[in-house]
Design a protein around this motif. Structure first.
Motif, short mmCIF file in Angstrom:
data_model
loop_
_atom_site.label_atom_id
_atom_site.label_comp_id
_atom_site.label_asym_id
_atom_site.label_seq_id
_atom_site.Cartn_x
_atom_site.Cartn_y
_atom_site.Cartn_z
N GLU A 273 40.65 39.17 36.84
CA GLU A 273 41.07 37.82 36.48
C GLU A 273 42.34 37.42 37.21
OE1 GLU A 273 43.35 36.11 32.67
OE2 GLU A 273 41.37 36.94 32.18
N LYS A 274 43.33 38.32 37.22
CA LYS A 274 44.61 38.02 37.87
C LYS A 274 44.45 37.91 39.38
CE LYS A 274 46.58 38.03 33.92
NZ LYS A 274 46.80 36.73 33.26
N ALA A 275 43.42 38.56 39.92
CA ALA A 275 43.15 38.46 41.36
C ALA A 275 42.28 37.26 41.70
CB ALA A 275 42.48 39.74 41.85
N GLY A 276 41.93 36.47 40.67
CA GLY A 276 41.19 35.24 40.92
C GLY A 276 39.69 35.36 40.92
N VAL A 277 39.15 36.43 40.32
CA VAL A 277 37.71 36.64 40.29
C VAL A 277 37.21 36.54 38.85
CG1 VAL A 277 35.85 38.29 40.70
CG2 VAL A 277 37.72 38.08 42.35
N ALA A 278 36.28 35.63 38.61
CA ALA A 278 35.74 35.46 37.27
C ALA A 278 34.77 36.59 36.94
CB ALA A 278 35.03 34.12 37.16
N ARG A 279 34.71 36.94 35.66
CA ARG A 279 33.77 37.96 35.22
C ARG A 279 32.34 37.45 35.42
NH1 ARG A 279 34.11 41.21 29.48
NH2 ARG A 279 32.42 42.67 29.91
N SER A 280 31.46 38.34 35.88
CA SER A 280 30.08 37.95 36.18
C SER A 280 29.20 39.18 36.10
CB SER A 280 30.00 37.36 37.59
OG SER A 280 30.33 38.37 38.56
N ASP A 281 27.90 38.97 36.27
CA ASP A 281 26.99 40.12 36.32
C ASP A 281 27.36 41.04 37.47
OD1 ASP A 281 25.64 39.12 34.14
OD2 ASP A 281 23.99 38.27 35.31
N ALA A 282 27.80 40.46 38.58
CA ALA A 282 28.17 41.25 39.75
C ALA A 282 29.39 42.14 39.46
CB ALA A 282 28.45 40.34 40.94
N THR A 283 30.42 41.57 38.84
CA THR A 283 31.60 42.40 38.54
C THR A 283 31.27 43.44 37.48
OG1 THR A 283 32.45 40.84 36.87
CG2 THR A 283 33.19 40.54 39.15
N SER A 284 30.41 43.08 36.52
CA SER A 284 30.01 44.05 35.49
C SER A 284 29.26 45.22 36.13
CB SER A 284 29.14 43.38 34.43
OG SER A 284 29.89 42.41 33.71
N ALA A 285 28.39 44.93 37.09
CA ALA A 285 27.65 45.99 37.77
C ALA A 285 28.60 46.91 38.55
CB ALA A 285 26.60 45.39 38.70
N ALA A 286 29.58 46.32 39.22
CA ALA A 286 30.54 47.12 39.97
C ALA A 286 31.36 47.99 39.04
CB ALA A 286 31.46 46.20 40.78
N LEU A 287 31.81 47.43 37.92
CA LEU A 287 32.61 48.21 36.98
C LEU A 287 31.78 49.32 36.33
CD1 LEU A 287 34.84 45.49 35.26
CD2 LEU A 287 35.48 47.13 37.04
#
Length: 231
Positions: free
Chosen positions: A73-87
């Motif tokens: 979030e602080k880096a300017g990226v909204a949570r999404s299916d893509a970020t969830s998959a990466a995490l």
């Protein structure tokens, strides 16, 4: 009384996430975020997480992944299916090997300097059961006297019982011990509850109101120890 023992948190003090690995996991999901951008966002996210109402309502494991959501979030990226998959991918790696595998250049010299000053050093860290082996893999275990992982000890900071275990295992006295950590409401508060002085690592000066000694780096800690500030 002269300082004899230094307790050290692992994550945020000795070890940091491998931002290159994080960036690559995000890229595989189509999210472009550089290691440098992630690293810049980390202290700001940590400060937001370090509130009593958050610490009191979460476990270390729960905070860990909230922490990464805040970094994105602080880096300017909204949570999404893509970020969830990466995490999810990174979580699997962390459980097996420990994602906190970046050791800044100043860590080893600082540990060596503290040892040369005659101090015992014990790592007292909320972790996931991999920390002892991980410290060995990184070659840091030989630079400290003892490593305590909250998962192994069945208790985590800020519970003062964890600090008492560390005192007993280190054969240390609370009045001649300091604990150095990066979360005020975990490290400083927990240490105080055990009768130990807390020192906060605050590299970006985000906690000016903190009622404890603060250092920007381990280098600064070494300087102030040598000047006798904690004796």
């Amino acid at each position: 009384m002269p300082l004899e023992t230094v307790f050290l948190d692992a994550g945020g003090v000795l070890l940091f996430p491998n931002w290159t690995r994080v960036s690559e996991a995000l890229a595989r999901q189509g999210v472009d975020l550089s290691p440098a951008a992630l690293a810049r966002a980390e202290p700001i996210a940590r400060r937001q997480l370090d509130e009593q109402h958050v610490i009191g309502a979460t476990s270390d494991a729960g905070r860990g992944w909230l922490f990464f959501d805040l970094i994105l979030e602080k880096a300017g990226v909204a949570r999404s299916d893509a970020t969830s998959a990466a995490l999810s991918e990174l979580h699997a790696y962390h459980c097996a090997s420990n994602l906190w595998e970046f050791v800044p250049d100043g860590v080893r010299p600082a540990l060596a300097a503290l040892r040369e000053h005659g101090l015992r050093m014990t790592v007292v860290s909320n972790a996931n059961g991999t920390l002892c082996a991980h410290m060995g893999r990184l070659g840091l275990d030989a630079l400290v006297d003892c490593v305590l992982d909250s998962c192994d000890e069945k208790v985590e900071k800020p519970d003062p019982k964890f600090f008492q275990i560390a005192l007993d295992r280190s054969r240390a006295r609370k009045e001649t011990t300091i604990h150095v950590g990066d979360f005020y409401n975990v490290d400083v508060v927990g240490a105080r509850r055990a009768g130990i002085r807390g020192v906060l690592v605050d590299e970006m000066d985000l906690r000016p109101e903190a009622d404890c000694p603060r250092v920007r780096s381990l280098d600064e800690l070494v300087t102030r120890v040598k000047e006798g500030e904690f004796d």
